[in-house]
Write a protein that holds these residues in place. Structure first.
Motif: not given
Length: 421
Positions: A333-334, A338-344
């Protein structure tokens, strides 16, 4: 300078992709704040020429924060890309007549005022369709154009409250919680894009425009597609489930020993059956009460309490790794950053950059609609207040002398005609 088109959206330069889906469509946009502006930005991303007609002092949300400078808010920049700005005093009869020049040549007109204000200002569908019978007229309101709340002030949080969205959001036994983003506004934005493109197709068939009405309350009710029918059948009310789901179990966050949460999501019995071999070492979960999703929902507290005890013994990433090996849907759970840097997210190019002439680059969400043969996406930074007033009025056939006269009479703010460009 006309900055409204970048040569190509970020990350996309192949030849032959210069014809966009809405190329040649002109939208006159009188909406302010969130729902309308973001919706017309998305249409601008698809190639529409969006002319944002603002009051002399601008959309009120230019001033909601001072992230870049006074009157240069990050909120405004986030929802007003891919368009041009005209600053026009509509309280003056000449300002109104100038707007009608734009309406006469427009394909779409977007307004987000209360119905009584629309009538008072002479901006209703009947009046404008008499000027241009091919005009698609899109009205965005908070609660609708009729009914007991039609003329009341409305906004995102009220639509969330009245629709029941806040009533099903939050922790078990806790108070109502607003969805973190202005979800009522932005669902309205998406319906605006959907509705306008459908109306353009309708006009292709009939040769005439039509009126499209959208309201924030309806949009939130529509988001309950999986709740309304279930409640109608069972009469069992839905209540907040925290991160869980009232109709699915286990389908919620669990806490690892490191204090980080992760998601375990058994969307159906197939995924539950995939989870069972994994759970064998932790006790008997072959209990007939858990065999079907309806049984797991009925015995939610017992089942999830047992799972919570198991997952509290190891860090979240340990469980994510094991669950992925077992083929069970799961995720960390980002936090937002953190979500902005998620590989997907990075692979999807979900975030893109725009270049502002004063403030440099800034990031915005990419348009989620992608075409194989059209380079859709954000096509220009959020314009300065009235930045394109001179340019657009020249396009309507007014001479520079006539525009200068409007400046002298206070219908156009003279400081804005000489803005960037």
């Amino acid at each position: 300078m006309n900055h409204r088109l970048h040569p190509e959206p970020a990350g996309s330069t192949p030849a032959g992709r210069d014809i966009l889906p809405l190329s040649g469509v002109r939208i006159v946009d009188l909406s302010q704040i969130g729902a309308g502006p973001y919706g017309t930005s998305l249409l601008g991303d698809l190639g529409a020429d969006v002319i944002k007609v603002e009051p002399i002092h601008g959309d009120s949300f230019r001033y909601v924060d001072n992230a870049y400078a006074p009157g240069e808010s990050a909120y405004f920049y986030g929802v007003n890309r891919s368009k041009r700005s005209v600053a026009l005093n509509l309280k003056d009869p000449e300002g109104y007549r100038t707007l009608m020049r734009l309406v006469k040549e427009a394909d779409v007109f977007v307004i987000a005022f209360r119905p009584d204000a629309v009538q008072r200002m002479g901006l209703d569908f009947e009046t404008l369709s008499a000027v241009n019978d091919r005009l698609i007229y899109a009205s965005i309101t908070a609660f609708g154009e009729t009914g007991p709340r039609a003329t009341q002030p409305g906004m995102d949080i009220l639509a969330q409250a009245l629709s029941g969205m806040m009533g099903v959001t939050g922790e078990v036994g806790g108070g109502p919680v607003k969805v973190g983003v202005p979800i009522a506004d932005f669902v309205g934005s998406f319906f605006l894009g959907f509705g306008v493109t459908a109306a353009l197709r309708q006009r292709d068939q009939t040769g005439r425009g039509d009126k499209l009405t959208i309201n924030l309350l309806d949009g939130q009710i529509a988001a309950f597609a999986n709740y309304v029918t279930a409640y109608d059948k069972t009469k069992v009310p839905f209540r907040p489930q925290g991160g869980g789901h009232p109709q699915l179990v286990p389908y919620q966050p669990f806490l690892g020993s490191d204090g980080r949460y992760f998601i375990l999501a058994c969307l159906n019995d197939r995924f539950w059956n995939a989870l069972l071999p994994f759970l064998q070492e932790f006790g008997d979960f072959e209990d007939p009460r858990f065999e079907s999703n309806s049984g797991r929902v009925e015995h939610r507290v017992e089942l999830c309490s047992r799972l919570e005890e198991i997952f509290a013994t190891q860090p979240a990433e340990y469980w994510i790794s094991r669950l992925e090996e077992a083929g069970v849907p799961c995720s960390s759970i980002h936090r937002f950053e953190e979500a902005l840097e998620d590989p997907q997210v990075v692979a999807n190019e979900s975030i893109t950059e725009l270049e502002h002439p004063r403030f440099g680059t800034y990031k915005v969400p990419n348009n989620p609609l992608r075409f194989e043969r059209a380079a859709t996406g954000p096509r220009g930074y959020a314009p300065g207040l009235g930045e394109h007033t001179n340019e657009v009025l020249l396009e309507t056939g007014l001479s520079q002398t006539e525009i200068d006269d409007l400046v002298q009479r206070g219908i156009i703010n003279p400081a804005l005609v000489s803005a960037v460009g």
